[in-house]
Motif scaffolding. Sequence first.
Motif, PDB file in Angstrom:
ATOM      1  N   GLY A   1      51.583  24.578  44.864  1.00 33.64           N
ATOM      2  CA  GLY A   1      52.512  24.842  45.956  1.00 33.64           C
ATOM      3  C   GLY A   1      52.026  25.867  46.952  1.00 33.64           C
ATOM      4  N   GLU A   2      51.093  26.730  46.542  1.00 34.66           N
ATOM      5  CA  GLU A   2      50.622  27.799  47.414  1.00 34.66           C
ATOM      6  C   GLU A   2      49.775  27.212  48.533  1.00 34.66           C
ATOM      7  N   ARG A   3      50.068  27.581  49.778  1.00 38.63           N
ATOM      8  CA  ARG A   3      49.455  26.953  50.947  1.00 38.63           C
ATOM      9  C   ARG A   3      47.929  27.066  50.946  1.00 38.63           C
ATOM     10  N   THR A   4      47.403  28.226  50.616  1.00 40.22           N
ATOM     11  CA  THR A   4      45.946  28.414  50.611  1.00 40.22           C
ATOM     12  C   THR A   4      45.280  27.508  49.586  1.00 40.22           C
ATOM     13  N   GLU A   5      45.908  27.369  48.422  1.00 35.25           N
ATOM     14  CA  GLU A   5      45.360  26.521  47.366  1.00 35.25           C
ATOM     15  C   GLU A   5      45.432  25.049  47.760  1.00 35.25           C
ATOM     16  N   LYS A   6      46.500  24.641  48.420  1.00 33.89           N
ATOM     17  CA  LYS A   6      46.615  23.257  48.896  1.00 33.89           C
ATOM     18  C   LYS A   6      45.519  22.963  49.919  1.00 33.89           C
ATOM     19  N   HIS A   7      45.334  23.874  50.852  1.00 35.57           N
ATOM     20  CA  HIS A   7      44.309  23.692  51.882  1.00 35.57           C
ATOM     21  C   HIS A   7      42.932  23.595  51.246  1.00 35.57           C
ATOM     22  N   ALA A   8      42.665  24.440  50.243  1.00 32.36           N
ATOM     23  CA  ALA A   8      41.362  24.418  49.575  1.00 32.36           C
ATOM     24  C   ALA A   8      41.132  23.086  48.864  1.00 32.36           C
ATOM     25  N   SER A   9      42.199  22.535  48.287  1.00 33.23           N
ATOM     26  CA  SER A   9      42.084  21.244  47.608  1.00 33.23           C
ATOM     27  C   SER A   9      41.706  20.147  48.593  1.00 33.23           C
ATOM     28  N   GLN A  10      42.368  20.127  49.754  1.00 33.47           N
ATOM     29  CA  GLN A  10      42.057  19.112  50.752  1.00 33.47           C
ATOM     30  C   GLN A  10      40.653  19.319  51.327  1.00 33.47           C
ATOM     31  N   ARG A  11      40.257  20.562  51.457  1.00 36.45           N
ATOM     32  CA  ARG A  11      38.908  20.849  51.972  1.00 36.45           C
ATOM     33  C   ARG A  11      37.835  20.357  50.992  1.00 36.45           C
ATOM     34  N   ARG A  12      38.086  20.517  49.691  1.00 35.14           N
ATOM     35  CA  ARG A  12      37.144  20.007  48.689  1.00 35.14           C
ATOM     36  C   ARG A  12      37.027  18.489  48.775  1.00 35.14           C
ATOM     37  N   LEU A  13      38.155  17.826  49.009  1.00 31.84           N
ATOM     38  CA  LEU A  13      38.135  16.368  49.125  1.00 31.84           C
ATOM     39  C   LEU A  13      37.281  15.933  50.312  1.00 31.84           C
ATOM     40  N   ILE A  14      37.450  16.592  51.447  1.00 34.89           N
ATOM     41  CA  ILE A  14      36.670  16.239  52.635  1.00 34.89           C
ATOM     42  C   ILE A  14      35.198  16.574  52.431  1.00 34.89           C
ATOM     43  N   ALA A  15      34.920  17.711  51.804  1.00 30.77           N
ATOM     44  CA  ALA A  15      33.528  18.088  51.532  1.00 30.77           C
ATOM     45  C   ALA A  15      32.845  17.056  50.645  1.00 30.77           C
ATOM     46  N   THR A  16      33.613  16.423  49.771  1.00 29.64           N
ATOM     47  CA  THR A  16      33.062  15.407  48.873  1.00 29.64           C
ATOM     48  C   THR A  16      32.863  14.072  49.591  1.00 29.64           C
ATOM     49  N   LEU A  17      33.859  13.652  50.381  1.00 34.23           N
ATOM     50  CA  LEU A  17      33.854  12.314  50.964  1.00 34.23           C
ATOM     51  C   LEU A  17      33.252  12.242  52.357  1.00 34.23           C
ATOM     52  N   ASP A  18      33.378  13.312  53.127  1.00 33.18           N
ATOM     53  CA  ASP A  18      32.958  13.264  54.531  1.00 33.18           C
ATOM     54  C   ASP A  18      32.454  14.629  54.996  1.00 33.18           C
ATOM     55  N   PRO A  19      31.373  15.123  54.379  1.00 32.99           N
ATOM     56  CA  PRO A  19      30.903  16.476  54.697  1.00 32.99           C
ATOM     57  C   PRO A  19      30.525  16.669  56.162  1.00 32.99           C
ATOM     58  N   ARG A  20      30.118  15.614  56.840  1.00 29.10           N
ATOM     59  CA  ARG A  20      29.751  15.756  58.259  1.00 29.10           C
ATOM     60  C   ARG A  20      30.962  16.097  59.121  1.00 29.10           C
ATOM     61  N   TRP A  21      32.150  15.728  58.655  1.00 26.95           N
ATOM     62  CA  TRP A  21      33.367  16.009  59.426  1.00 26.95           C
ATOM     63  C   TRP A  21      33.978  17.358  59.067  1.00 26.95           C
ATOM     64  N   LEU A  22      33.455  17.997  58.030  1.00 23.47           N
ATOM     65  CA  LEU A  22      34.049  19.240  57.544  1.00 23.47           C
ATOM     66  C   LEU A  22      34.186  20.306  58.639  1.00 23.47           C
ATOM     67  N   PRO A  23      33.184  20.522  59.512  1.00 27.93           N
ATOM     68  CA  PRO A  23      33.371  21.521  60.572  1.00 27.93           C
ATOM     69  C   PRO A  23      34.549  21.188  61.498  1.00 27.93           C
ATOM     70  N   ARG A  24      34.777  19.901  61.735  1.00 29.18           N
ATOM     71  CA  ARG A  24      35.913  19.508  62.576  1.00 29.18           C
ATOM     72  C   ARG A  24      37.234  19.810  61.858  1.00 29.18           C
ATOM     73  N   PHE A  25      37.249  19.567  60.550  1.00 25.18           N
ATOM     74  CA  PHE A  25      38.439  19.891  59.766  1.00 25.18           C
ATOM     75  C   PHE A  25      38.735  21.380  59.853  1.00 25.18           C
ATOM     76  N   ASP A  26      37.706  22.199  59.714  1.00 22.16           N
ATOM     77  CA  ASP A  26      37.887  23.647  59.764  1.00 22.16           C
ATOM     78  C   ASP A  26      38.357  24.127  61.134  1.00 22.16           C
ATOM     79  N   ALA A  27      38.128  23.314  62.173  1.00 21.83           N
ATOM     80  CA  ALA A  27      38.489  23.719  63.531  1.00 21.83           C
ATOM     81  C   ALA A  27      39.872  23.210  63.958  1.00 21.83           C
TER      82      ALA A  27
END
Length: 205
Positions: free
Chosen positions: A112-138
Motif C-alpha cells: 500500500g505504501e506509495r514508494t513501494e508501489k512505484h518501485a514495484s512498477q519500476r522493476r517491471l519496466i526495467a525487466t520488460l522495457d529497459p529502454r523506456w525506463l528513463p521516460r518512465f522516470d520523467a
Amino acid sequence: MYSPSYNQLEDRTELLEFMRANSFVLLVTGTGGTLHASHLPATVHETDGQIRLDLHMARNNPQWKEFFDDEVMVVFPGPHAYVSPRWYEEEERVPTWNYAAVHAYGIPRLVGERTEKHASQRRLIATLDPRWLPRFDALRQEYVDAMLDGIVNFEIAVTRLETRWKLSQNRSRREQENIAARLESSSDSVERALAALTRKHLVGE
C-alpha cells in the motif's frame, strides 16, 4: 499438480530462468470455495534463497479483496505442443501433449505504501522495457500517482513449488530425439522452444 518424479525439475537455476522467461502468469484464488483467476505480468526475485513474486492488478478487479491470509497459486505456463504417434519408432503408440509448467504457492501481501508501489512498477519496466525506463522516470508525478491509484500491488513469498517438465522422458532417447527433431522443423516458435527444452533433458542412453 500431478508430476511423476522423472518429470520434476530439480535445477534451481533453470527453474528461475524458466519463471522469468514465462512471467505472464495465471493467478488462482479459491477463498470461500469460489475460484477466481487473473492473467497478470510478474517479476521474479530471489534473495537469500527466498523467491518472491511482484504482481499488480486493476483496482476494479475484485480478486485482490479475497486474498486475506489464504494460499494462492501462480501458474507459469511454458512451451507446449502436440506429439503425434507418427513420430515414434514403435507403431503401437497414442498421441500426447508435451509441456513445461511451474506452479508457485504463497500468501499475498498487499503493498500500500506509495514508494513501494512505484518501485514495484519500476522493476517491471526495467525487466520488460529497459529502454523506456528513463521516460518512465520523467513522467509527471501527478500522472504517476493517478496510475498507481488505479492498481493494487502485491507480493508473494513463495512457500512451495511444483514443476512438470513433460518431455517424453519415459520414452527412449532416440524417440525423444525424433520428437525434438519434428518440433524443431515447426514454423511455430513455441514448438521450437519445446524442442530446445527436450534436447536439454534427453534421457540417458
